[in-house]
Design an enzyme around this catalytic site. Structure first.
Site, PDB file in Angstrom:
ATOM      1  N   HIS B  15      -6.207   1.835  -8.064  1.00 37.71           N
ATOM      2  CA  HIS B  15      -5.208   0.810  -8.343  1.00 37.71           C
ATOM      3  C   HIS B  15      -4.731   0.144  -7.061  1.00 37.71           C
ATOM      4  O   HIS B  15      -4.892   0.679  -5.970  1.00 37.71           O
ATOM      5  CB  HIS B  15      -4.005   1.390  -9.111  1.00 37.71           C
ATOM      6  CG  HIS B  15      -3.227   2.430  -8.365  1.00 37.71           C
ATOM      7  ND1 HIS B  15      -3.429   3.786  -8.544  1.00 37.71           N
ATOM      8  CD2 HIS B  15      -2.225   2.351  -7.441  1.00 37.71           C
ATOM      9  CE1 HIS B  15      -2.589   4.477  -7.771  1.00 37.71           C
ATOM     10  NE2 HIS B  15      -1.851   3.614  -7.085  1.00 37.71           N
ATOM     11  N   HIS B  88       0.422  -0.809  -1.527  1.00 36.88           N
ATOM     12  CA  HIS B  88      -0.614   0.155  -1.120  1.00 36.88           C
ATOM     13  C   HIS B  88      -1.875  -0.070  -1.936  1.00 36.88           C
ATOM     14  O   HIS B  88      -1.874  -0.804  -2.928  1.00 36.88           O
ATOM     15  CB  HIS B  88      -0.116   1.606  -1.249  1.00 36.88           C
ATOM     16  CG  HIS B  88       0.155   2.052  -2.660  1.00 36.88           C
ATOM     17  ND1 HIS B  88       1.378   1.874  -3.278  1.00 36.88           N
ATOM     18  CD2 HIS B  88      -0.632   2.668  -3.578  1.00 36.88           C
ATOM     19  CE1 HIS B  88       1.328   2.373  -4.510  1.00 36.88           C
ATOM     20  NE2 HIS B  88       0.114   2.860  -4.718  1.00 36.88           N
ATOM     21  N   GLU B 139      -3.419   5.188  -0.294  1.00 32.57           N
ATOM     22  CA  GLU B 139      -3.205   6.395  -1.092  1.00 32.57           C
ATOM     23  C   GLU B 139      -4.566   6.954  -1.463  1.00 32.57           C
ATOM     24  O   GLU B 139      -5.475   6.208  -1.827  1.00 32.57           O
ATOM     25  CB  GLU B 139      -2.414   6.034  -2.366  1.00 32.57           C
ATOM     26  CG  GLU B 139      -2.183   7.217  -3.304  1.00 32.57           C
ATOM     27  CD  GLU B 139      -1.445   6.813  -4.589  1.00 32.57           C
ATOM     28  OE1 GLU B 139      -1.034   5.644  -4.715  1.00 32.57           O
ATOM     29  OE2 GLU B 139      -1.290   7.695  -5.464  1.00 32.57           O
TER      30      GLU B 139
END
Lengths: 147, 147
Positions: B15, B88, B139
């Site tokens: 994502h 992110h 991440e």
């Protein structure tokens, strides 16, 4: 959701655009830290004022962009973010002209003249102004025939 | 590329994380402009100090995050980017502990204690400091069993 929700316009998340002060350094970082290599080595895209390279991941791409020339649209971003950072998100759309017209009809601002330009994938693209999209610069690109 | 390139660590681009001053307003914007609806409606994730919702696209997700509580890590980002923006990028990894150890061995800083925490998908996650990754907060998350 309301009854008047328009049909889904967004297709695949084609790529995340990442602005870099040095595309070569960024490529070296992705190799050293993540074992990731470029699928398309750096090339100049003078019409967009950027030097571009792609790193493929399983389902999408990272588009690395470095300023090309004094009028590059990336200079402002790098002034604010000297180390680089996420610059835009690009979604594929079935029909770029219909998408452009839909953006305008729904009150969003299309950057530049609004005439689609040819982007790094060789297909027409537009950008939607981030003030209309929660601060995220969104690129819409015609779905490529192949990758 | 050099002979000592490590094996590819990055899996799917799970994502793009998008920070929003109002998650409800951002959801409404994606619906109105793009016909995109939430796949996971907003819920609180107190351990991360965020309220979260997901919008699915064909091959990936947008993770909308709004600050939750006065200590939310998102406040600083929104102070710098009041309208919101790309916060992110999250990639899946096969083994989160091996990924954490690889980041450290290769000289990158893992945020916090380095102990993986449970993220919005219910699997362990870590964050790599953006100073090591060209200004992009990355991440890494254990590959979910299902979506």
């Amino acid at each position: 959701m309301t009854d008047d929700l328009p049909p889904l316009l967004l297709g695949r998340l084609n790529h995340v655009g990442i602005a870099c002060p040095s595309i070569d350094d960024t490529i070296a970082m992705y190799a050293r830290l993540f074992g990731a290599t470029v699928s398309t080595p750096p090339f100049d895209l003078p019409a967009q004022g950027v030097r571009v390279a792609f790193i493929d991941v399983a389902n999408s791409q990272l588009e690395l962009i470095e300023p090309l020339g004094p009028d590059s649209p990336i200079h402002g971003f790098l002034k604010k973010n000297p180390a680089g950072g996420q610059h835009h998100v690009c979604f594929e759309v079935a029909d770029i002209i219909a998408a452009r017209d839909a953006m305008r009809a729904r009150g969003a601002t299309v950057l530049g003249s609004g005439e689609p330009r040819i982007g790094a994938h060789g297909v027409p693209i537009i950008f939607v102004h981030p003030r209309d999209t929660g601060g995220v610069l969104i690129e819409l690109m015609a779905t490529p025939d192949h990758y």
